[in-house]
Design a protein around this motif. Structure first.
Motif, PDB file in Angstrom:
ATOM      1  N   ARG A  50       0.833  -1.212   0.000  1.00  0.00           N
ATOM      2  CA  ARG A  50       0.000   0.000   0.000  1.00  0.00           C
ATOM      3  C   ARG A  50       0.865   1.259   0.000  1.00  0.00           C
ATOM      4  N   ARG A  51       1.913   1.273   0.839  1.00  0.00           N
ATOM      5  CA  ARG A  51       2.807   2.435   0.856  1.00  0.00           C
ATOM      6  C   ARG A  51       3.392   2.680  -0.522  1.00  0.00           C
ATOM      7  N   GLY A  52       3.825   1.598  -1.178  1.00  0.00           N
ATOM      8  CA  GLY A  52       4.398   1.736  -2.515  1.00  0.00           C
ATOM      9  C   GLY A  52       3.401   2.278  -3.521  1.00  0.00           C
ATOM     10  N   ILE A  53       2.153   1.854  -3.412  1.00  0.00           N
ATOM     11  CA  ILE A  53       1.106   2.359  -4.310  1.00  0.00           C
ATOM     12  C   ILE A  53       0.860   3.837  -4.031  1.00  0.00           C
ATOM     13  N   GLU A  54       0.803   4.188  -2.755  1.00  0.00           N
ATOM     14  CA  GLU A  54       0.565   5.585  -2.387  1.00  0.00           C
ATOM     15  C   GLU A  54       1.707   6.494  -2.803  1.00  0.00           C
ATOM     16  N   GLU A  55       2.900   5.938  -2.957  1.00  0.00           N
ATOM     17  CA  GLU A  55       4.059   6.741  -3.362  1.00  0.00           C
ATOM     18  C   GLU A  55       4.191   6.896  -4.871  1.00  0.00           C
ATOM     19  N   TYR A  66      -5.320  -1.422 -11.617  1.00  0.00           N
ATOM     20  CA  TYR A  66      -5.206  -1.975 -10.271  1.00  0.00           C
ATOM     21  C   TYR A  66      -3.964  -2.851 -10.105  1.00  0.00           C
ATOM     22  N   TYR A  67      -3.832  -3.881 -10.917  1.00  0.00           N
ATOM     23  CA  TYR A  67      -2.692  -4.786 -10.762  1.00  0.00           C
ATOM     24  C   TYR A  67      -1.393  -4.191 -11.295  1.00  0.00           C
ATOM     25  N   GLU A  68      -1.479  -3.229 -12.179  1.00  0.00           N
ATOM     26  CA  GLU A  68      -0.266  -2.525 -12.617  1.00  0.00           C
ATOM     27  C   GLU A  68       0.309  -1.719 -11.454  1.00  0.00           C
ATOM     28  N   SER A  73       4.499  -1.176  -7.386  1.00  0.00           N
ATOM     29  CA  SER A  73       4.828  -1.110  -5.965  1.00  0.00           C
ATOM     30  C   SER A  73       5.750  -2.251  -5.559  1.00  0.00           C
ATOM     31  N   MET A  74       5.416  -3.482  -5.947  1.00  0.00           N
ATOM     32  CA  MET A  74       6.254  -4.623  -5.598  1.00  0.00           C
ATOM     33  C   MET A  74       7.663  -4.461  -6.165  1.00  0.00           C
ATOM     34  N   THR A  75       7.747  -4.033  -7.413  1.00  0.00           N
ATOM     35  CA  THR A  75       9.051  -3.852  -8.053  1.00  0.00           C
ATOM     36  C   THR A  75       9.876  -2.823  -7.297  1.00  0.00           C
ATOM     37  N   ASN A  76       9.276  -1.671  -7.009  1.00  0.00           N
ATOM     38  CA  ASN A  76       9.999  -0.605  -6.302  1.00  0.00           C
ATOM     39  C   ASN A  76      10.470  -1.061  -4.925  1.00  0.00           C
ATOM     40  N   ILE A  77       9.641  -1.804  -4.216  1.00  0.00           N
ATOM     41  CA  ILE A  77      10.014  -2.254  -2.878  1.00  0.00           C
ATOM     42  C   ILE A  77      11.109  -3.319  -2.944  1.00  0.00           C
ATOM     43  N   LEU A  78      11.018  -4.231  -3.917  1.00  0.00           N
ATOM     44  CA  LEU A  78      12.071  -5.238  -4.061  1.00  0.00           C
ATOM     45  C   LEU A  78      13.404  -4.589  -4.443  1.00  0.00           C
ATOM     46  N   LEU A  79      13.352  -3.538  -5.236  1.00  0.00           N
ATOM     47  CA  LEU A  79      14.563  -2.779  -5.553  1.00  0.00           C
ATOM     48  C   LEU A  79      15.073  -2.057  -4.308  1.00  0.00           C
ATOM     49  N   GLU A  80      14.172  -1.430  -3.570  1.00  0.00           N
ATOM     50  CA  GLU A  80      14.523  -0.700  -2.348  1.00  0.00           C
ATOM     51  C   GLU A  80      15.205  -1.627  -1.337  1.00  0.00           C
ATOM     52  N   LYS A  81      14.709  -2.854  -1.215  1.00  0.00           N
ATOM     53  CA  LYS A  81      15.264  -3.822  -0.270  1.00  0.00           C
ATOM     54  C   LYS A  81      16.471  -4.564  -0.831  1.00  0.00           C
ATOM     55  N   ARG A  82      16.820  -4.258  -2.071  1.00  0.00           N
ATOM     56  CA  ARG A  82      17.962  -4.861  -2.759  1.00  0.00           C
ATOM     57  C   ARG A  82      17.819  -6.374  -2.914  1.00  0.00           C
ATOM     58  N   ILE A  83      16.572  -6.817  -3.039  1.00  0.00           N
ATOM     59  CA  ILE A  83      16.301  -8.220  -3.316  1.00  0.00           C
ATOM     60  C   ILE A  83      16.532  -8.477  -4.798  1.00  0.00           C
TER      61      ILE A  83
END
Length: 105
Positions: A50-55, A66-68, A73-83
């Motif tokens: 949700r945070r990623g979507i809101e950002e 919706y799913y885009e 969001s998932m992509t940005n967070i996985l990049l942020e976490k360096r996964i």
């Protein structure tokens, strides 16, 4: 009082809401399954999603479905976490765009 963010539409006139369900496209099912997997593995939480979507910027938020939004969001967070790394993501995207089909490890 804080200023309303772009995604916050509570109380605004949004017109008629289509309450009819729809069949999910195969890619939407994969995005949903990926989120379930990431959640079960404690890699990404619904709150982080949700945070990623809101950002997402206003332009992206309005342009994406919706799913885009979930995928961005998932992509940005996985990049942020360096996964995943940007170079890894770029290489895989280029591979898919070129039509090459390879199996992921």
């Amino acid at each position: 009082m804080s200023e309303r963010r772009h995604h916050d539409m509570g109380g605004l006139d949004a017109g008629r809401v289509d309450r009819d369900g729809h069949d999910k496209a195969p890619w939407e099912k994969r995005v949903d399954a990926l989120m379930v997997l990431l959640g079960k593995r404690k890699i990404l939480s619904v709150d982080e999603l949700r945070r990623g979507i809101e950002e997402l910027g206003a332009d992206a938020y309005d342009r994406y479905g919706y799913y885009e939004r979930w995928m961005a969001s998932m992509t940005n967070i996985l990049l942020e976490k360096r996964i995943i790394e940007v170079s890894e993501l770029g290489a895989r995207m280029a591979e898919l765009e070129s039509g090459a089909r390879t199996e992921s490890p």
